[in-house]
Design a protein around this motif. Structure first.
Motif, short mmCIF file in Angstrom:
data_model
loop_
_atom_site.label_atom_id
_atom_site.label_comp_id
_atom_site.label_asym_id
_atom_site.label_seq_id
_atom_site.Cartn_x
_atom_site.Cartn_y
_atom_site.Cartn_z
N VAL A 18 11.81 3.20 -5.00
CA VAL A 18 12.36 3.48 -3.67
C VAL A 18 12.40 4.99 -3.52
O VAL A 18 13.17 5.67 -4.21
N GLU A 19 11.57 5.54 -2.63
CA GLU A 19 11.50 6.98 -2.43
C GLU A 19 11.72 7.27 -0.95
O GLU A 19 10.79 7.22 -0.14
N LEU A 20 12.97 7.55 -0.58
CA LEU A 20 13.30 7.82 0.81
C LEU A 20 12.84 9.23 1.18
O LEU A 20 13.14 10.19 0.46
N GLY A 21 12.12 9.37 2.27
CA GLY A 21 11.61 10.68 2.69
C GLY A 21 10.57 11.24 1.74
O GLY A 21 10.51 12.45 1.53
N PHE A 22 9.72 10.37 1.15
CA PHE A 22 8.71 10.88 0.21
C PHE A 22 7.69 11.76 0.94
O PHE A 22 7.03 12.60 0.34
N LYS A 60 3.37 9.56 -5.44
CA LYS A 60 2.92 10.96 -5.44
C LYS A 60 1.45 11.04 -5.02
O LYS A 60 1.07 11.94 -4.25
N LEU A 61 0.64 10.13 -5.51
CA LEU A 61 -0.76 10.10 -5.11
C LEU A 61 -0.90 9.82 -3.62
O LEU A 61 -1.72 10.45 -2.93
N ASP A 66 9.37 6.65 4.48
CA ASP A 66 10.02 6.12 3.28
C ASP A 66 9.04 5.21 2.54
O ASP A 66 8.21 4.54 3.15
N PHE A 67 9.16 5.20 1.22
CA PHE A 67 8.24 4.47 0.36
C PHE A 67 9.02 3.43 -0.45
O PHE A 67 10.03 3.75 -1.08
N TYR A 68 8.55 2.18 -0.43
CA TYR A 68 9.16 1.11 -1.21
C TYR A 68 8.04 0.36 -1.93
O TYR A 68 6.98 0.11 -1.35
#
Length: 353
Positions: free
Chosen positions: A96-100, A132-133, A109-111
């Motif tokens: 879970v990366e909020l604001g990636f 990241k990729l 956002d990334f889930y």
């Protein structure tokens, strides 16, 4: 017991009262009794379903307590629940990366849920690297107008697959499925590679956002056989009798039959969007899309809650975070109660603006 006694009494009474040549009245009595019995059976099923759901809101089952990992809303992992279940090793991973991606023109956002096999290494590598990729791919193409999500997702997954397969530390039989969701203000983008799944609740209806990649799916079976492979029924349909999914990241030994290319679905957001569920097949093997959405809806409405009323908080943000995490935990515990034999990982994303 009381219901069974009453049913037996009614059956015995009918055995004595219905003659060998039934009249119209007796036929009506028989139909009436049958409909009552059907109603009793239906009521029992509903009560059994509710009893299962009570693993939800309260009861502390020792086995479940030992097997679960409940992420408290105060820690750094909200909105999710991940349990080892009845497996010996935990091979799932969650991201879970909020604001990636956070720029003046967009915030995303990334889930993601990764379901590893042959070990947890590939799933953990995906958790650390895939977002990241994707962020790098988005950054490179963000100045070219509207983004080509299909191309961005495919290139990110392929790069992740190459990274894993190029490293000698990863055994050729290791791999991981991946279901990824990128949520922005205007759209939801889901990329799926394998048999994990994403489901959207929209206006009270469960909308699938991905299609499971099973070896016996007609188009997947055709692709595998066209590339020279076979699907063998060995404790279920498997690629070369080995892998129960037809797409994954890794699995160097099963190339080119098992590929890392995801299927991408883009959905425009609207005011009817309620929430989204991402989960590994440990959940979907025993719970349908509709029932999962029904349970989450009750959790987000506060009707299924694992804490006492004395623990209620007045902070709206914290309360919303708790309810999403609670919904994820409830789904994992319900899947275990229904006999899931796999690792179970769930993310719940509230989409109400």
């Amino acid at each position: 017991m009381l219901i069974n006694q009453k049913e037996n009494m009614m059956i015995n009474k009918m055995d004595h009262t219905i003659p060998t040549s039934p009249s119209l009245t007796n036929c009506r009595q028989t139909v009436s009794y049958s409909s009552k019995l059907d109603h009793v059976i239906l009521a029992r099923r509903k009560r059994a379903e509710l009893r299962r759901s009570k693993v939800l809101s309260g009861g502390e089952n020792d086995t479940l307590a030992k097997r679960r990992r409940f992420e408290n809303v105060d820690n750094e992992f909200p909105y999710q629940s991940s349990v080892i279940g009845r497996r010996r090793e935990m091979e799932d991973a969650i991201s879970v990366e909020l604001g990636f991606v956070d720029k003046s023109c967009m915030k995303l956002d990334f889930y993601a849920v990764y379901d590893g096999h042959g070990g947890s290494r590939v799933a953990n590598a995906c958790r650390e690297r895939l977002f990241k990729l994707l962020a790098s791919e988005i950054g490179d193409g963000s100045d070219q107008g509207e983004m080509d999500w299909d191309k961005l997702m495919v290139e990110s997954f392929v790069k992740m697959d190459e990274e894993v397969n190029d490293q000698s530390e990863f055994v050729g039989s290791m791999g991981s499925t991946a279901v990824v969701a990128v949520v922005g203000d205007d759209e939801i983008v889901v990329a799926n590679c394998g048999d994990s799944r994403a489901v959207l609740a929209r206006g009270g209806v469960a909308v699938p956002l991905s299609n499971d990649h099973k070896p016996d799916r007609p188009d997947e079976l055709e692709r595998i056989e066209h590339s020279g492979g076979r699907v063998v029924n060995w404790n279920g349909n498997r690629v070369l009798g080995v892998l129960a999914t037809s797409r994954s990241i890794g699995d160097r030994q099963l190339k080119p039959y098992v590929i890392a290319k995801p299927e991408v679905i883009v959905n425009k957001r609207n005011d009817k969007d309620e929430f989204m569920i991402l989960a590994s097949d440990g959940l979907w093997d025993v719970i349908s899309n509709d029932f999962a959405c029904h349970v989450v809806r009750r959790c987000l409405d506060g009707r299924i809650c694992r804490r006492s009323s004395s623990e209620q908080v007045n902070d709206t943000t914290k309360e919303n975070k708790y309810r999403m995490t609670n919904a994820a935990v409830v789904l994992t515990e319900l899947a275990m109660a229904r006999g899931s034999k796999d690792n179970i990982s769930v993310i719940v994303v509230n989409l109400k603006k």
